[in-house]
Scaffold this active site. Structure first.
Site, PDB file in Angstrom:
ATOM      1  CG  ASP A   6      46.396  -8.667 -44.228  1.00 31.24           C
ATOM      2  OD1 ASP A   6      45.970  -8.731 -45.398  1.00 31.24           O
ATOM      3  OD2 ASP A   6      47.450  -8.081 -43.935  1.00 31.24           O
ATOM      4  CG  HIS A   9      54.626   2.878 -47.437  1.00 35.04           C
ATOM      5  ND1 HIS A   9      55.935   2.623 -47.770  1.00 35.04           N
ATOM      6  CD2 HIS A   9      54.046   1.669 -47.278  1.00 35.04           C
ATOM      7  CE1 HIS A   9      56.136   1.311 -47.808  1.00 35.04           C
ATOM      8  NE2 HIS A   9      55.010   0.714 -47.504  1.00 35.04           N
TER       9      HIS A   9
HETATM   10  C1  LIG Z   1      53.162  -3.812 -47.081  1.00 36.83           C
HETATM   11  S1  LIG Z   1      52.181  -5.013 -46.293  1.00 36.83           S
HETATM   12  C2  LIG Z   1      52.462  -4.619 -44.580  1.00 36.83           C
HETATM   13  C3  LIG Z   1      52.260  -5.798 -43.692  1.00 36.83           C
HETATM   14  C4  LIG Z   1      52.596  -5.601 -42.201  1.00 36.83           C
HETATM   15  N1  LIG Z   1      51.829  -4.544 -41.598  1.00 36.83           N
HETATM   16  C5  LIG Z   1      54.082  -5.402 -41.992  1.00 36.83           C
HETATM   17  O1  LIG Z   1      54.485  -4.335 -41.540  1.00 36.83           O
HETATM   18  O2  LIG Z   1      54.862  -6.327 -42.272  1.00 36.83           O
HETATM   19  C6  LIG Z   1      50.517  -4.424 -46.588  1.00 36.83           C
HETATM   20  C7  LIG Z   1      49.448  -5.346 -46.049  1.00 36.83           C
HETATM   21  O3  LIG Z   1      48.152  -4.732 -46.250  1.00 36.83           O
HETATM   22  C8  LIG Z   1      47.226  -5.770 -46.541  1.00 36.83           C
HETATM   23  N2  LIG Z   1      46.018  -5.197 -47.180  1.00 36.83           N
HETATM   24  C9  LIG Z   1      45.915  -4.667 -48.419  1.00 36.83           C
HETATM   25  N3  LIG Z   1      44.653  -4.221 -48.643  1.00 36.83           N
HETATM   26  C10 LIG Z   1      43.958  -4.472 -47.503  1.00 36.83           C
HETATM   27  C11 LIG Z   1      42.601  -4.214 -47.108  1.00 36.83           C
HETATM   28  N4  LIG Z   1      41.740  -3.606 -47.932  1.00 36.83           N
HETATM   29  N5  LIG Z   1      42.227  -4.578 -45.867  1.00 36.83           N
HETATM   30  C12 LIG Z   1      43.120  -5.190 -45.023  1.00 36.83           C
HETATM   31  N6  LIG Z   1      44.415  -5.452 -45.338  1.00 36.83           N
HETATM   32  C13 LIG Z   1      44.828  -5.088 -46.570  1.00 36.83           C
HETATM   33  C14 LIG Z   1      48.011  -6.698 -47.426  1.00 36.83           C
HETATM   34  O4  LIG Z   1      47.407  -7.976 -47.508  1.00 36.83           O
HETATM   35  C15 LIG Z   1      49.386  -6.701 -46.723  1.00 36.83           C
HETATM   36  O5  LIG Z   1      49.475  -7.711 -45.750  1.00 36.83           O
END
Ligand SMILES: C[S@@+](CC[C@H](N)C(=O)[O-])C[C@H]1O[C@@H](n2cnc3c(N)ncnc32)[C@H](O)[C@@H]1O
Length: 395
Positions: free
Chosen positions: A251, A296
């Site tokens: 992340d 999504h």
């Molecule tokens: C809706 S959350 C989902 C978290 C987890 N997969 C879950 O199901 O609980 C989206 C995640 O994507 C991460 N994220 C957003 N942009 C990112 C990037 N460019 N690279 C890696 N992670 C990213 C956010 O920090 C967040 O933890």
């Protein structure tokens, strides 16, 4: 519920704030009663009144903003006059906000004229910080984004994540994650709301644990990369049942900072954290790349970019496993479930310029990312809200 020793639903202050129903049979009975009463309600309203829903969140927004629930004594009462003073609000405004909430949301009650007491729902706001965070997020960010969504579509004509109703309402050109990076209180309110929504019965990690053949991932000894895996909640759940697998949770740096220290000790040796931006080339070669509730949040073009950045690390036979909502054909799901999926699809538009997808959308996206993605399987584990979409890299 009586037969199973569960408390009966009531709005009373001492009533249960959560049902804690574990039995699938009772859950199904509850869902079907909600569907039937909803249909009856809308039939009785008739077409004209169905066109006039009340979309006014001002009252709940005020309850959040002035932290009104914590100023009303649990098992006691307070006058509107005193409460207005404590909140620094004009008494006429306070009275109308709370009476609206009483009538529309069953939040607070007026046991005698001029005095406010709790209901089960308002008491939940006092006792559950996640419920408070969820209310704040909904009315400070989501609801305001809805009002600016059509304007964003017309003004920007763009699918980029910083050209949304949310951007117009927050007056920023930064995408959400970047904006949150310098606002830790908003980031933690978002995270708390997510864990509130993930508590929904169909969103429990157990559906991913039981709904995917993890024991077949290199005979249960393979490596899983959880891309955008937040603080590793999903991997912890999978690791508890499949302790011979290995996990890498990726992340953004702020999100994983200190996460290793909060892992349960029994899975700590097999879960590793790594800062990685999923738009850059994937550095880890693994058997499965898990994307749970990631795609999504992104437009098709961006999902394809993320997949293209993953492919160079993938060996023949490696898999991408997506755990996301799946839009069904109209009318297939029970109405209350279908409302949830379509509500989420609309929220994705307003917040991220993204969308929930249909089965055919996934086939097309994987093909556009790399024509070697074959064997695209889509299924929904029984009782789950999220689908599993699996694509294998072939020759
Ligand atoms: C809706 S959350 C989902 C978290 C987890 N997969 C879950 O199901 O609980 C989206 C995640 O994507 C991460 N994220 C957003 N942009 C990112 C990037 N460019 N690279 C890696 N992670 C990213 C956010 O920090 C967040 O933890």
């Amino acid at each position: 519920m009586r037969r199973n020793g569960l408390p009966s639903p009531t709005f009373d202050e001492d009533g249960p704030v959560d049902f804690n129903i574990e039995s699938r049979e009772i859950q199904e009975a509850r869902a079907s009663a909600i569907d039937s009463t909803l249909e009856l309600h809308q039939l009785l309203l008739g077409p004209a009144l169905c066109l006039c829903p009340v979309l006014n969140g001002t009252s709940l927004q005020a309850i959040y903003k002035y932290d009104i629930a914590s100023k009303v004594p649990v098992h006691g009462e307070v006058s509107f006059e005193e409460l207005a003073y404590k909140c620094g609000l004009n008494e006429i405004h306070l009275r109308r906000f709370l009476r609206f909430a009483m009538v529309w949301h069953r939040v607070f009650q007026e046991p005698r004229k001029g005095f406010v007491a709790h209901t089960a729902a308002s008491r939940k706001l006092v006792e559950d910080p996640l419920a408070r965070a969820g209310l704040g997020y909904m009315f400070d960010e989501v609801w305001q984004s809805f009002a600016r969504t059509l304007e964003a579509i017309e003004t920007f004509q763009s699918e980029e994540p910083n050209k949304t109703g949310w951007n117009l309402s927050q007056h920023t050109e930064k995408p959400t994650w970047e904006y949150y990076a310098s606002r830790p209180e908003m980031a933690s309110r978002f995270a708390a709301s997510m864990s509130l929504f993930s508590d929904g019965i169909g969103l429990s990690p157990s559906f991913l644990v039981q709904g995917y053949p993890w024991s077949a991932v290199d005979n249960g000894r393979g490596t899983v990369v959880d891309v955008g895996g937040s603080r590793g909640f999903q991997c912890v759940a999978i690791a508890q049942s499949f302790p011979d697998l290995h996990f890498v949770v990726q992340d953004l740096p702020d999100m994983i900072d200190g996460a290793k220290d909060s892992l349960p000790t029994n899975v700590e040796p097999i879960i590793r954290f790594m800062a990685h931006d999923f738009f850059t080339e994937q550095p880890v070669s693994a058997d499965v790349y898990l994307f749970r509730m990631i795609f999504h949040n992104w437009s098709d073009a961006n999902v394809i970019r993320i997949l293209k950045a993953t492919v160079p690390a993938m060996q023949l036979g490696a898999r991408v496993v997506v755990n996301d909502y799946l839009i069904p054909e109209l009318g297939i799901l029970p109405p209350i479930k279908e409302r949830e999926v379509r509500a989420m699809d609309m929220i994705m538009l307003s917040l991220f310029n993204s969308r929930e997808r249909e089965k055919e959308d996934w086939q097309s996206i994987f093909q556009q990312a790399d024509t070697r993605f074959t064997d695209i399987n889509v299924w929904v584990p029984e009782g789950a809200t999220l689908a599993i979409i699996e694509a294998t890299l072939g020759q």
